[in-house]
Design an enzyme around this catalytic site. Structure first.
Site, PDB file in Angstrom:
ATOM      1  N   LYS A   1      49.654  46.195  40.147  1.00 50.16           N
ATOM      2  CA  LYS A   1      48.693  46.183  41.262  1.00 50.16           C
ATOM      3  C   LYS A   1      47.369  45.560  40.816  1.00 50.16           C
ATOM      4  O   LYS A   1      46.715  44.857  41.580  1.00 50.16           O
ATOM      5  CB  LYS A   1      48.471  47.614  41.778  1.00 50.16           C
ATOM      6  CG  LYS A   1      47.504  47.713  42.966  1.00 50.16           C
ATOM      7  CD  LYS A   1      48.052  47.052  44.235  1.00 50.16           C
ATOM      8  CE  LYS A   1      47.008  46.949  45.343  1.00 50.16           C
ATOM      9  NZ  LYS A   1      46.804  48.167  46.125  1.00 50.16           N
TER      10      LYS A   1
ATOM     11  N   THR B   1      46.095  53.291  44.559  1.00 49.09           N
ATOM     12  CA  THR B   1      45.743  52.317  43.523  1.00 49.09           C
ATOM     13  C   THR B   1      44.754  53.003  42.595  1.00 49.09           C
ATOM     14  O   THR B   1      43.639  53.330  42.990  1.00 49.09           O
ATOM     15  CB  THR B   1      45.143  51.041  44.136  1.00 49.09           C
ATOM     16  OG1 THR B   1      46.146  50.404  44.928  1.00 49.09           O
ATOM     17  CG2 THR B   1      44.690  50.081  43.048  1.00 49.09           C
TER      18      THR B   1
ATOM     19  N   LYS C   1      36.303  49.136  43.569  1.00 48.79           N
ATOM     20  CA  LYS C   1      36.914  50.133  42.686  1.00 48.79           C
ATOM     21  C   LYS C   1      38.068  49.497  41.902  1.00 48.79           C
ATOM     22  O   LYS C   1      38.168  49.610  40.681  1.00 48.79           O
ATOM     23  CB  LYS C   1      37.426  51.308  43.527  1.00 48.79           C
ATOM     24  CG  LYS C   1      38.203  52.381  42.783  1.00 48.79           C
ATOM     25  CD  LYS C   1      39.712  52.409  43.076  1.00 48.79           C
ATOM     26  CE  LYS C   1      40.090  52.606  44.518  1.00 48.79           C
ATOM     27  NZ  LYS C   1      41.566  52.660  44.750  1.00 48.79           N
TER      28      LYS C   1
END
Lengths: 290, 290
Positions: free
Chosen positions: A170, A95, A238
């Site tokens: 995502k 990701t 993150k």
């Protein structure tokens, strides 16, 4: 097929293992070499650098921690793109940022190669049971070529559009989780403070219009005091940071996501960066004097 | 059994209808008399006031709009508690304040009666299909006596504790929905702005760890531009206001809920009070210049 695999953490090792079981020949690299031991014991070839992996593979998959790790693995001095050899396709399953996905696709094309961004959802359980959701960006023809390999460890696989579209999807996934998690944790904190039986509350509200994977799977972990099993807070922070940056680049204000990001920074500040995302309730408790 | 029913909106009419179909004798009252027509046509007796309903019933159920309506129906000049007769048990199914639930229980006891707070979840579909979730507070023995009647229109019914515990559980339900909805709407807005196919995004992220009833049921309504089907914004704003008040009374800060409440006030300000909760995305779009 000769396949390269870079990144053998909990997710990567399980996914690569499925490819190995399906009869593919693996070259593997991981920053911490010991984590490749299981795959090597079953016949994978250790390679000393990402470039060496690529030199021995037709397709290379990568799944590492942070965007800076992706950059190093692809664009570093001993990175995939420094390799000589027959590698034609690279697939990054980390990701990471949509913009980096576009950079990798451009760099791949310059070398006559193709790149897909293919982040996954489903966690360690999904990786182990080969039931991951995979969201893919890049050239459609390349996606179709790689699809049979993705099907080895994924059960829901969608082509979402050009390079970066997998990462954007995502991000939508993580934005959705962010809102849901603040709902889960504030709801259970409220229930506890009102003297209700938290598990009884989960049982009745988790099945109806308030229901979600998170309340039904992470809620019971909160009841049991299990803050270890699940997705790391520091990775979620993150991801939310990337989503906020990508949104800001479009002048898109997402006040809910911004708040949840701040709350998770507080979770990290309390020392729960390597705990699972349900640890949000601990930061909410701390905010409220517990 | 002789049963009273007060409040015959979309939810109440369907629920009372199930009791009627099960063979019970109904007395009905509604502020707007026409909305009782369906039940009266099937044999229910119209009563001109809540007091008259109670005078003809052993048990009275109420499901009205706002806490002030509950007060009027129970404590008003022609309210239930002004009745002479054989009514022994009252059950308020409105989503209302836990403190009012306690007041009603105390008032009921003074008259030798019992009160339950029993808010529901599951919406018009759950009411029609008799699959509502019902969260009940009050005396356990009274709950057990009423349970066979609740089972006529509910499929998941939980006793949660003393008076007010049903309402507190419903508040936990609404807090959970609040977080989930901001996740749903920000996620789909992000997807749209990034040029993704929103329905394709729902299809891939709705089945995994980000999945929820809301993304899978309300997400597709957003894609179709349907902002009418579902739970009214103005009722949700009321519910979140109650939850925030109850939390504040305990010195409990719930920053996520507070933000979502503010965003839904903006939804109302844009004229969507009688739209469904997925209209949140319209306010987020307005915030972002659309």
């Amino acid at each position: 097929m000769k396949i390269g695999w870079i990144g053998t953490g909990v997710m990567g090792a399980a996914m690569a293992g499925h490819l190995q079981n399906a009869g593919h020949e693996l070259s593997v690299y991981n920053r911490t070499r010991e984590k490749t031991a299981g795959l090597v014991a079953k016949g994978a070839q250790w390679a000393p650098s990402p470039a060496e992996v690529a030199a021995h593979s037709e397709i290379v998959f990568t799944i590492v921690g942070f965007p800076r790790d992706v950059e190093e693995v692809y664009l570093g001095k001993e990175g995939i793109f420094a390799a000589q050899g027959s590698c034609r396709i690279v697939v990054d399953m980390t990701t990471s940022t949509p913009s980096l996905a576009k950079t990798l696709e451009a760099a791949a094309q310059k070398r006559g190669m193709h790149s897909l961004d293919a982040p996954v959802s489903g966690g360690d359980i999904g990786a182990r049971e080969a039931t991951l959701a995979i969201m893919v960006g890049g050239r459609k023809a390349v996606f179709e070529e790689v699809l049979p390999l993705l099907e080895v460890f994924g059960s829901r696989i969608s082509y979402m559009g050009e390079a970066g579209a997998g990462q954007h999807t995502k991000m939508a996934n993580q934005i959705l989780i962010a809102g849901t998690m603040v709902g889960v944790c504030e709801s259970l904190l409220y229930a506890e403070r009102q003297g209700l039986d938290q598990q009884a509350v989960i049982d009745i509200i988790g099945k109806g219009a308030a229901g979600s994977w998170s309340i039904n799977n992470l809620g019971p972990r909160i009841v049991k005091g299990d803050y270890k099993s699940g997705f790391f807070v520091e990775h979620f922070v993150k991801d939310m940071g990337i989503a906020l940056q990508e949104a800001a680049a479009l002048n898109l204000s997402l006040p809910g996501l911004a708040l949840v990001h701040q709350l998770y920074l507080a979770v990290k500040a309390h020392g729960y960066g390597r705990s699972a995302t349900q640890a949000l309730i601990l930061a909410l408790k701390a905010l409220n004097g517990d």
